[in-house]
Design a protein around this motif. Structure first.
Motif, short mmCIF file in Angstrom:
data_model
loop_
_atom_site.label_atom_id
_atom_site.label_comp_id
_atom_site.label_asym_id
_atom_site.label_seq_id
_atom_site.Cartn_x
_atom_site.Cartn_y
_atom_site.Cartn_z
N VAL A 1 -7.57 -34.89 5.75
CA VAL A 1 -8.48 -34.76 4.59
C VAL A 1 -7.63 -35.29 3.27
O VAL A 1 -6.54 -34.91 3.03
N ILE A 2 -8.48 -36.17 2.88
CA ILE A 2 -7.88 -36.65 1.36
C ILE A 2 -8.72 -36.62 0.33
O ILE A 2 -9.89 -36.93 0.11
N GLY A 3 -8.18 -36.16 -0.68
CA GLY A 3 -8.77 -36.15 -2.02
C GLY A 3 -8.53 -37.17 -2.97
O GLY A 3 -7.25 -37.36 -3.01
N PHE A 4 -9.28 -37.88 -3.67
CA PHE A 4 -8.93 -38.96 -4.58
C PHE A 4 -9.44 -38.71 -5.99
O PHE A 4 -10.39 -38.03 -6.02
N ASP A 5 -8.82 -39.31 -6.87
CA ASP A 5 -9.26 -39.25 -8.30
C ASP A 5 -10.36 -40.64 -8.42
O ASP A 5 -10.65 -41.37 -7.38
N ALA A 6 -10.78 -40.94 -9.87
CA ALA A 6 -11.71 -41.75 -10.10
C ALA A 6 -11.24 -43.04 -9.66
O ALA A 6 -12.08 -44.16 -9.59
N ARG A 7 -9.83 -43.44 -9.84
CA ARG A 7 -9.31 -44.68 -9.68
C ARG A 7 -8.96 -44.80 -8.09
O ARG A 7 -8.38 -45.71 -7.57
N TYR B 1 -13.36 -37.05 -5.57
CA TYR B 1 -14.16 -36.77 -4.34
C TYR B 1 -13.25 -36.71 -3.21
O TYR B 1 -11.90 -36.64 -3.42
N ALA B 2 -13.51 -36.18 -1.97
CA ALA B 2 -12.61 -36.03 -0.96
C ALA B 2 -13.49 -36.67 0.28
O ALA B 2 -14.55 -36.74 0.60
N ASP B 3 -12.55 -36.95 1.42
CA ASP B 3 -13.26 -37.56 2.57
C ASP B 3 -12.28 -37.11 3.83
O ASP B 3 -11.04 -36.73 3.61
N ILE B 4 -12.97 -37.19 5.03
CA ILE B 4 -12.04 -36.99 6.30
C ILE B 4 -12.07 -38.02 7.09
O ILE B 4 -12.93 -38.67 7.15
#
Length: 64
Positions: free
Chosen positions: A6-12, A52-55
């Motif tokens: 599970v990874i969370g990302f910033d706007a960039r 946002y986040a994604d698996i």
């Protein structure tokens, strides 16, 4: 053997936070908590805003 990340990302699209799980249900629970509770908050070592986040499903390859 599959592992789930599970990874969370910033706007960039930079990684803000990540966690590895062996079980998909645990990954889904963490993803739900991360996505529902932390979106828009400042987190991580770099103090970035979680956008946002994604698996991701990955193959586990042991390295000896």
């Amino acid at each position: 053997m599959k592992w789930y990340v599970v990874i969370g990302f910033d706007a960039r699209n930079h990684i803000v936070t990540s966690k590895v799980f062996e079980d998909l249900s645990e990954a889904n629970e963490y993803f739900h908590d991360l996505y529902a509770e932390m979106i828009g908050r400042i987190i991580g070592r770099e103090s970035c805003k979680l956008d946002y986040a994604d698996i991701f499903e990955m193959d586990y390859v042991p390295i000896k």
